[in-house]
Motif scaffolding. Structure first.
Motif, PDB file in Angstrom:
ATOM      1  N   ALA A  33       0.854  -1.190   0.000  1.00 48.33           N
ATOM      2  CA  ALA A  33       0.000   0.000   0.000  1.00 48.33           C
ATOM      3  C   ALA A  33       0.885   1.234   0.000  1.00 48.33           C
ATOM      4  CB  ALA A  33      -0.917   0.010   1.211  1.00 48.33           C
ATOM      5  N   SER A  34       0.334   2.332  -0.490  1.00 50.43           N
ATOM      6  CA  SER A  34       1.041   3.614  -0.508  1.00 50.43           C
ATOM      7  C   SER A  34       0.258   4.636   0.294  1.00 50.43           C
ATOM      8  CB  SER A  34       1.197   4.133  -1.936  1.00 50.43           C
ATOM      9  OG  SER A  34       2.093   3.356  -2.675  1.00 50.43           O
ATOM     10  N   GLU A  76       1.035  -2.380 -10.138  1.00 49.11           N
ATOM     11  CA  GLU A  76       1.209  -0.951  -9.911  1.00 49.11           C
ATOM     12  C   GLU A  76       2.405  -0.711  -8.995  1.00 49.11           C
ATOM     13  OE1 GLU A  76      -2.174   2.427  -9.372  1.00 49.11           O
ATOM     14  OE2 GLU A  76      -2.056   0.938  -7.786  1.00 49.11           O
ATOM     15  N   THR A  77       3.207   0.296  -9.312  1.00 50.69           N
ATOM     16  CA  THR A  77       4.312   0.644  -8.433  1.00 50.69           C
ATOM     17  C   THR A  77       3.792   1.448  -7.248  1.00 50.69           C
ATOM     18  OG1 THR A  77       4.829   2.768  -9.479  1.00 50.69           O
ATOM     19  CG2 THR A  77       5.841   0.773 -10.433  1.00 50.69           C
ATOM     20  N   VAL A  78       4.650   1.582  -6.233  1.00 49.96           N
ATOM     21  CA  VAL A  78       4.305   2.369  -5.059  1.00 49.96           C
ATOM     22  C   VAL A  78       3.985   3.812  -5.446  1.00 49.96           C
ATOM     23  CG1 VAL A  78       5.338   3.404  -3.002  1.00 49.96           C
ATOM     24  CG2 VAL A  78       5.567   0.945  -3.405  1.00 49.96           C
ATOM     25  N   GLY A 101      10.469  12.156  -3.013  1.00 48.82           N
ATOM     26  CA  GLY A 101      11.219  11.045  -2.435  1.00 48.82           C
ATOM     27  C   GLY A 101      10.327  10.150  -1.606  1.00 48.82           C
ATOM     28  N   ARG A 102      10.959   9.213  -0.914  1.00 51.26           N
ATOM     29  CA  ARG A 102      10.227   8.246  -0.109  1.00 51.26           C
ATOM     30  C   ARG A 102      10.827   8.132   1.280  1.00 51.26           C
ATOM     31  NH1 ARG A 102       9.760   2.774  -3.471  1.00 51.26           N
ATOM     32  NH2 ARG A 102       9.096   2.102  -1.380  1.00 51.26           N
ATOM     33  N   VAL A 117       5.163   8.093   0.284  1.00 51.52           N
ATOM     34  CA  VAL A 117       5.699   8.851  -0.843  1.00 51.52           C
ATOM     35  C   VAL A 117       5.464  10.330  -0.569  1.00 51.52           C
ATOM     36  CG1 VAL A 117       5.560   9.266  -3.332  1.00 51.52           C
ATOM     37  CG2 VAL A 117       5.211   6.949  -2.429  1.00 51.52           C
ATOM     38  N   VAL A 118       6.521  11.138  -0.634  1.00 51.30           N
ATOM     39  CA  VAL A 118       6.416  12.573  -0.369  1.00 51.30           C
ATOM     40  C   VAL A 118       6.198  13.301  -1.689  1.00 51.30           C
ATOM     41  CG1 VAL A 118       7.513  14.578   0.683  1.00 51.30           C
ATOM     42  CG2 VAL A 118       7.949  12.289   1.621  1.00 51.30           C
TER      43      VAL A 118
END
Length: 210
Positions: A33-34, A76-78, A101-102, A117-118
């Motif tokens: 999850a993101s 799906e990517t993060v 960034g992350r 994820v920022v």
């Protein structure tokens, strides 16, 4: 808490996150999850982070404070999931150029591997170039939290169910709990203070385990 407004720039946040080697967890037992730490602000307004209150009729974690986000779809990517969820929940359309960034992956007690994820959203609001359009089926309310309100020391509690400390952040006259509190505390440490601080050891309250 800081008494003066805290301002950041897109460049300063990106530089802080580039210098931080975020940890990626290998946890195939958890659902990916993101969540998004979405920064708003312009030359005329102070910086804030968007936090939502989940709708009361949702099946899971109804009524709780949360960062915009959700589970990743198959393939799906993060980052793709983060951008999609932000658009679906709040109506804010961003592309990958907004990704600063992350932070560290955070395993949750409810069965997810949460990847923060920022994002830089800039000028957001009803009259801004990116108006907020919350999806009422999922979002009861959305708040822009000034960065100085996040620049606080957390409370650490002991519970009989775990040996790890439960983290809380005092916010808006109440307490924000992990996992959201853990993610925002790491954001505070890495971005606002330049400290490489891990939060993987922080526990969530028992009500968030389900």
């Amino acid at each position: 808490m800081s008494s003066e407004p805290i301002t950041v720039t897109e460049q300063s946040v990106r530089a802080a996150l580039v210098g931080y080697p975020h940890r990626v967890e290998d946890r195939p037992d958890l659902r990916p999850a993101s969540v998004t730490i979405t920064l708003t602000g312009s030359a005329d307004t102070a910086n804030s982070v968007l936090i939502t209150r989940r709708a009361p009729k949702l099946r899971a974690h109804s009524g709780q404070w949360a960062l915009p986000g959700g589970r990743c779809d198959d393939g799906e990517t993060v980052v793709e999931a983060a951008l999609r969820e932000l658009a679906e929940e709040l109506g804010i359309q961003l592309d990958e150029s907004a990704v600063l960034g992350r932070l560290d992956d955070y395993p949750t007690r409810s069965g997810y591997l949460m990847s923060p994820v920022v994002l830089w959203a800039g000028d957001v609001g009803q009259r801004g170039p990116r108006p907020l359009r919350p999806r009422r089926a999922e979002v009861a309310a959305v708040y822009g939290i000034p960065l100085e309100q996040l620049d606080v020391e957390p409370n650490l509690l002991s519970i009989p169910e775990s040996d790890a400390p439960v983290i809380q952040i005092p916010l808006m006259g109440r307490f924000l709990h992990a996992p959201t509190a853990a993610v925002l505390y790491q954001f505070r440490e890495v971005v606002l203070h330049g400290r490489a601080t891990s939060v993987a050891h922080f526990e969530q309250p028992v009500f968030a385990w389900r």
